[in-house]
Design a protein around this motif. Structure first.
Motif, mmCIF file in Angstrom:
data_model
loop_
_atom_site.group_PDB
_atom_site.id
_atom_site.type_symbol
_atom_site.label_atom_id
_atom_site.label_comp_id
_atom_site.label_asym_id
_atom_site.label_seq_id
_atom_site.Cartn_x
_atom_site.Cartn_y
_atom_site.Cartn_z
ATOM 1 N N VAL A 146 0.849 -1.189 0.000
ATOM 2 C CA VAL A 146 0.000 0.000 0.000
ATOM 3 C C VAL A 146 0.890 1.247 0.000
ATOM 4 C CG1 VAL A 146 -1.720 1.329 1.264
ATOM 5 C CG2 VAL A 146 -1.906 -1.172 1.148
ATOM 6 N N GLN A 147 0.524 2.187 -0.836
ATOM 7 C CA GLN A 147 1.288 3.432 -0.887
ATOM 8 C C GLN A 147 0.336 4.603 -1.018
ATOM 9 O OE1 GLN A 147 4.113 3.725 -4.124
ATOM 10 N NE2 GLN A 147 5.257 5.351 -3.127
ATOM 11 N N TYR A 198 -12.148 2.691 2.141
ATOM 12 C CA TYR A 198 -11.466 3.399 3.211
ATOM 13 C C TYR A 198 -11.997 4.806 3.404
ATOM 14 C CZ TYR A 198 -7.823 -0.202 3.124
ATOM 15 O OH TYR A 198 -7.138 -1.386 3.195
ATOM 16 N N GLY A 213 -4.015 9.962 5.341
ATOM 17 C CA GLY A 213 -4.105 8.618 5.872
ATOM 18 C C GLY A 213 -5.431 7.986 5.496
ATOM 19 N N ASP A 241 -4.869 3.239 9.275
ATOM 20 C CA ASP A 241 -4.177 2.029 8.841
ATOM 21 C C ASP A 241 -2.902 2.315 8.051
ATOM 22 O OD1 ASP A 241 -7.472 0.855 8.176
ATOM 23 O OD2 ASP A 241 -6.217 0.287 9.881
ATOM 24 N N TYR A 242 -2.962 3.307 7.185
ATOM 25 C CA TYR A 242 -1.819 3.629 6.336
ATOM 26 C C TYR A 242 -1.676 5.146 6.225
ATOM 27 C CZ TYR A 242 -2.590 -1.205 4.847
ATOM 28 O OH TYR A 242 -2.779 -2.571 4.831
ATOM 29 N N TRP A 243 -0.420 5.555 6.011
ATOM 30 C CA TRP A 243 -0.099 6.974 5.902
ATOM 31 C C TRP A 243 0.756 7.252 4.678
ATOM 32 C CZ3 TRP A 243 -2.271 10.606 8.864
ATOM 33 C CH2 TRP A 243 -2.837 10.236 10.073
#
Length: 126
Positions: free
Chosen positions: A1-2, A31, A96, A114-116
């Motif tokens: 994931v990016q 998301y 994010g 969850d992701y940044w």
């Protein structure tokens, strides 16, 4: 994931900037997305967030009425339009994502994401 954030830069007080964040390797429409910022010597703070379908958006009191978050699920992109910028808006801005249908308090809590992305610097100065 990016998550790839872009659009930061130097702007004079009262000016505008448009930040973008593009996601890859995930189903973006699954998301919620949020923007946070961190100024030098300060803790990270919530700026704005959008639910999965853009139906609900949330803003911090410091940016409400000046910033607008929007998302394009087909392009896996979220943008933050920032108008009437002030020196206090100077910070590194991060995007994010949080899976599912988080409640508002969760969306405003960066620790729950969850992701940044890597962040993009916004400097408001004359």
């Amino acid at each position: 994931v990016q998550l790839q954030a872009s659009g930061g830069g130097l702007v004079q007080p009262g000016g505008s900037l448009r930040l973008s964040c593009t996601a890859s390797a995930l189903t973006f429409s699954n998301y919620a997305v949020g923007w946070f910022r961190q100024a030098p010597g300060k803790e990270r703070e919530f700026v704005a967030a959008s639910r999965r379908n853009s139906g609900s958006t949330y803003y911090s009191s410091s940016v409400k009425g000046r910033f607008t978050i929007s998302r394009d699920n087909a392009r896996n992109t979220v943008t933050l339009q920032m108008n009437s910028l002030k020196p206090d808006d100077t910070a590194i801005y991060y995007c994010g994502v949080k899976a599912g249908f988080p409640i508002m308090s969760t969306m405003m809590n960066g620790d729950m994401y969850d992701y940044w992305g890597q962040g993009t610097l916004v400097t408001v100065s004359s």
